[in-house]
Design a protein around this motif. Structure first.
Motif, short mmCIF file in Angstrom:
data_model
loop_
_atom_site.label_atom_id
_atom_site.label_comp_id
_atom_site.label_asym_id
_atom_site.label_seq_id
_atom_site.Cartn_x
_atom_site.Cartn_y
_atom_site.Cartn_z
N GLU A 17 1.00 -1.24 0.03
CA GLU A 17 0.04 0.11 -0.05
C GLU A 17 0.87 1.30 0.15
O GLU A 17 0.73 2.37 -0.74
N LYS A 20 2.26 1.67 -3.49
CA LYS A 20 1.15 2.12 -4.47
C LYS A 20 0.54 3.62 -4.25
O LYS A 20 0.52 4.31 -5.29
N ARG A 24 1.06 6.52 -7.12
CA ARG A 24 -0.14 7.48 -7.31
C ARG A 24 0.46 8.86 -7.10
O ARG A 24 0.22 9.76 -7.87
N SER A 60 0.35 -7.69 -5.47
CA SER A 60 -0.44 -6.41 -5.21
C SER A 60 0.12 -5.17 -6.27
O SER A 60 -0.65 -4.50 -6.80
N VAL A 61 1.49 -4.96 -6.00
CA VAL A 61 2.04 -3.80 -6.71
C VAL A 61 1.90 -3.97 -8.24
O VAL A 61 1.67 -3.03 -8.92
N PHE A 64 -1.55 -3.48 -9.53
CA PHE A 64 -1.72 -1.91 -9.47
C PHE A 64 -1.14 -1.11 -10.79
O PHE A 64 -1.75 -0.51 -11.34
#
Length: 93
Positions: A17, A20, A24, A60-61, A64
């Motif tokens: 998280e 990510k 962003r 996850s990464v 994304f």
């Protein structure tokens, strides 16, 4: 043992998280630093650490990054890129 595995998983989710959020924000230098740390954990960690990094963090990464059209080849270090490719090949995509 069960609590340790849960803790490692939770930490990998939190680390993903953070990475990510940096993507962003466009903070590529810090993203590369996070990926470098993950690469080091993958190279030097115990079996549990390696599994958590490849199965939670990389998944996850990379998911994304794919959804946001980021260039994975340019950002992922060599071992993380291999894990990503292995996941893609295993999924049949």
């Amino acid at each position: 043992m069960k609590n340790q595995a849960k803790s490692a998983c939770a930490k990998a989710v939190q680390f993903a998280e953070i990475t990510k959020n940096l993507i962003r924000k466009g903070n590529i230098l810090r993203v590369k630093k996070c990926l470098s740390v993950a690469e080091q954990l993958l190279a030097t960690g115990n079996t549990e650490t390696k599994n958590v990094i490849s199965n939670i963090y990389v998944f996850s990464v990379s998911t994304f990054m794919e959804m946001h059209n980021c260039s994975i080849a340019n950002l992922f270090p060599q071992s993380l890129r291999k894990e990503y490719i292995a996941q893609v090949n295993a999924s049949g995509v």
